[in-house]
Enzyme design. Structure first.
Site, PDB file in Angstrom:
ATOM      1  N   ASP A 129     -26.024   7.024  46.457  1.00  0.00           N
ATOM      2  CA  ASP A 129     -26.783   8.199  46.042  1.00  0.00           C
ATOM      3  C   ASP A 129     -27.722   7.766  44.918  1.00  0.00           C
ATOM      4  OD1 ASP A 129     -27.816  10.498  44.918  1.00  0.00           O
ATOM      5  OD2 ASP A 129     -25.929  11.615  44.950  1.00  0.00           O
TER       6      ASP A 129
ATOM      7  N   PHE B 157     -21.649  13.073  40.306  1.00  0.00           N
ATOM      8  CA  PHE B 157     -22.447  14.280  40.519  1.00  0.00           C
ATOM      9  C   PHE B 157     -23.297  14.066  41.760  1.00  0.00           C
ATOM     10  CE2 PHE B 157     -26.076  17.054  40.439  1.00  0.00           C
ATOM     11  CZ  PHE B 157     -25.489  18.278  40.182  1.00  0.00           C
TER      12      PHE B 157
ATOM     13  N   LYS C 221     -35.147  14.099  44.252  1.00  0.00           N
ATOM     14  CA  LYS C 221     -35.845  14.200  42.968  1.00  0.00           C
ATOM     15  C   LYS C 221     -37.251  13.587  42.989  1.00  0.00           C
ATOM     16  CE  LYS C 221     -32.095  15.438  40.035  1.00  0.00           C
ATOM     17  NZ  LYS C 221     -30.707  15.097  40.253  1.00  0.00           N
TER      18      LYS C 221
HETATM   19  C1  LIG Z   1     -29.708  15.832  41.057  1.00  0.00           C
HETATM   20  C2  LIG Z   1     -28.748  15.052  41.871  1.00  0.00           C
HETATM   21  C3  LIG Z   1     -28.253  15.532  43.104  1.00  0.00           C
HETATM   22  C4  LIG Z   1     -28.572  16.922  43.613  1.00  0.00           C
HETATM   23  O1  LIG Z   1     -29.917  17.145  43.804  1.00  0.00           O
HETATM   24  P1  LIG Z   1     -30.469  18.657  43.932  1.00  0.00           P
HETATM   25  O2  LIG Z   1     -31.894  18.484  44.334  1.00  0.00           O
HETATM   26  O3  LIG Z   1     -30.301  19.284  42.596  1.00  0.00           O
HETATM   27  O4  LIG Z   1     -29.643  19.332  44.976  1.00  0.00           O
HETATM   28  C5  LIG Z   1     -27.411  14.712  43.832  1.00  0.00           C
HETATM   29  N1  LIG Z   1     -27.064  13.491  43.386  1.00  0.00           N
HETATM   30  C6  LIG Z   1     -27.512  13.001  42.216  1.00  0.00           C
HETATM   31  C7  LIG Z   1     -27.104  11.624  41.792  1.00  0.00           C
HETATM   32  C8  LIG Z   1     -28.351  13.768  41.408  1.00  0.00           C
HETATM   33  O5  LIG Z   1     -28.759  13.302  40.229  1.00  0.00           O
END
Ligand SMILES: *Cc1c(COP(=O)(O)O)cnc(C)c1O
Length: 401
Positions: free
Chosen positions: A226, A141, A255
């Protein structure tokens, strides 16, 4: 109708139904607790998917935001502002890296990472124009843009949103042989979550991340971690990669970087890599704005104390010890995770993840299900041990049926 029902009916009438929230309408929040429009209190065991690592209404963050609100909030990058240099310098230092490219949301930072890797591939590695490939993991994700969902394996995320962006190769998560075989001369990057959050808090087998690091070094490929959900204290370290002694070429952060106050994301890497950009080639009106920098600077300062990582480690050990006791009892099939972060697989005989989440809500605990049968536990790192124990007691009560 109750205030809750009225608010939900009105929201459903006037908003796109791209989420399926639990039927709770939050009015205020403080620390690890939220209060709804009818005055009921709930323990927040989700923390905005890790965006609220420092809790709701964190004094230091709110004060930093308020002070900045009175000074200057937005300049655009057409001009310099006096918080930008500090933000970039201190974030780079926290990451042990050299250079920062700020954006706003996580997906934008991932997009930035993709563009950076491609440009680096053409300009530095010498990949023929238009041929760059980025390898990603199944069940990833990384966000919701058209390019990012192009390399998702989640049918719900992809369906009806094509045509899809080419240039990505998907390999099974945790399988080094598959990764080795997927690499070619044109591979510019491997983009992965060191722990897969949305997939259900999947921790890769020991040795996998060091293996990815070794392979990417060997083949002159960028390793992009990520850490949007796994990073900034959640697992007990500043970065989840640290548990395996791995330093990637690039961190993608979001985040918790904005402290749950403002959206702040960033790509952090070396001069060699981020140095590929020239003025005009990439940007964002709000990226690196003064308010974002002021809040993120406070986040960085809090992380530098190590206090939150320590809490995540200690409370996390306790959480996992308690959750492990539930495995084998019939209701829980598996528990995974690291630090104050857990994915709990509920046995189908005891209900879906959604049903368990709703029952927990009725008992004053807020979590969210993922992939049908899993609930994710990720309370703010400021939660007290007593509150955590109380939350776990509610979970046990729900699972007892
Ligand atoms: C939440 C998340 C995203 C996307 O972040 P948004 O601020 O919702 O666009 C990307 N990668 C990971 C691992 C995430 O948990």
């Amino acid at each position: 109708m109750s205030a809750t029902e009225t608010a939900i009916a009105s929201a459903e009438a006037h908003s796109a139904h791209n989420y399926h929230p639990l039927p709770v309408v939050v009015a205020t929040a403080d620390g690890a607790w939220m209060t709804d429009v009818e005055g009921r209190r709930y323990l927040d065991m989700l923390a905005g998917y890790s965006a609220l690592n420092f809790g709701h209404g964190n004094r230091r963050l709110i004060d930093a935001a308020k002070a900045q609100l009175e000074r200057v909030t937005l300049t655009s990058r057409a001009f310099h502002h006096d918080r930008f240099a500090d933000f970039c310098t201190q974030l780079a230092e926290l990451c042990g890296m050299e250079s920062v490219l700020p954006m706003n949301t996580g997906a934008e930072a991932v997009e930035t990472a993709v563009k950076t890797a491609r440009k680096w591939g053409y300009r530095v590695k010498g990949v023929p124009d238009g041929m760059a490939k980025i390898i990603v993991a199944a069940n990833n994700f990384h966000g919701r843009t058209t390019t990012i969902i192009s390399f998702s394996t989640d049918q719900e995320a992809r369906e009806d949103f094509g045509p899809y962006t080419p240039g990505f190769e998907i390999v099974p998560y945790g399988d080094l042989t598959a990764l080795r075989e997927a690499m070619t001369e044109n591979t510019v990057a491997v983009l992965m979550e060191p722990i897969q959050g949305e997939a259900g808090v999947l921790v890769p087998p020991p040795g996998y991340l060091p293996g990815v690091r070794a392979l990417t070094h060997e083949r002159n490929v960028l390793f992009i971690a990520d850490e949007i959900q796994s990073g900034l204290g959640r697992t007990g370290r500043t970065f989840a990669c640290e548990h395996e002694g791995v330093v990637p070429d690039m961190y993608v952060l979001g985040k918790a970087l904005g402290g749950g106050v403002v959206p702040v994301s960033a790509v952090v890497s070396s001069q060699d890599v981020l140095g590929v950009f020239r003025p005009g080639e990439h940007g964002s009106t709000f990226g690196g704005n003064p308010l974002a920098c002021a809040v993120a600077l406070e986040v960085i300062a809090m992380l530098r104390t190590g206090e939150f990582q320590q809490r995540a480690t200690e409370l996390g050990e306790h959480l996992h010890q308690e959750l492990r006791l539930l495995v084998g009892g019939g209701a829980v099939e598996e528990v995974r995770g690291r630090g104050l972060w857990a994915g709990v697989d509920i046995a189908p005989s005891h209900g879906t993840g959604r049903e368990i989440s709703e029952k927990l809500m009725d008992r004053g605990v807020l979590v969210k299900d993922t992939h049908g049968s899993t609930i994710r536990i990720a309370p703010p790192l400021v939660i007290s041990k007593e509150d955590l124990d109380w939350g776990l007691e509610q979970l046990r009560a729900v699972l007892r049926g």
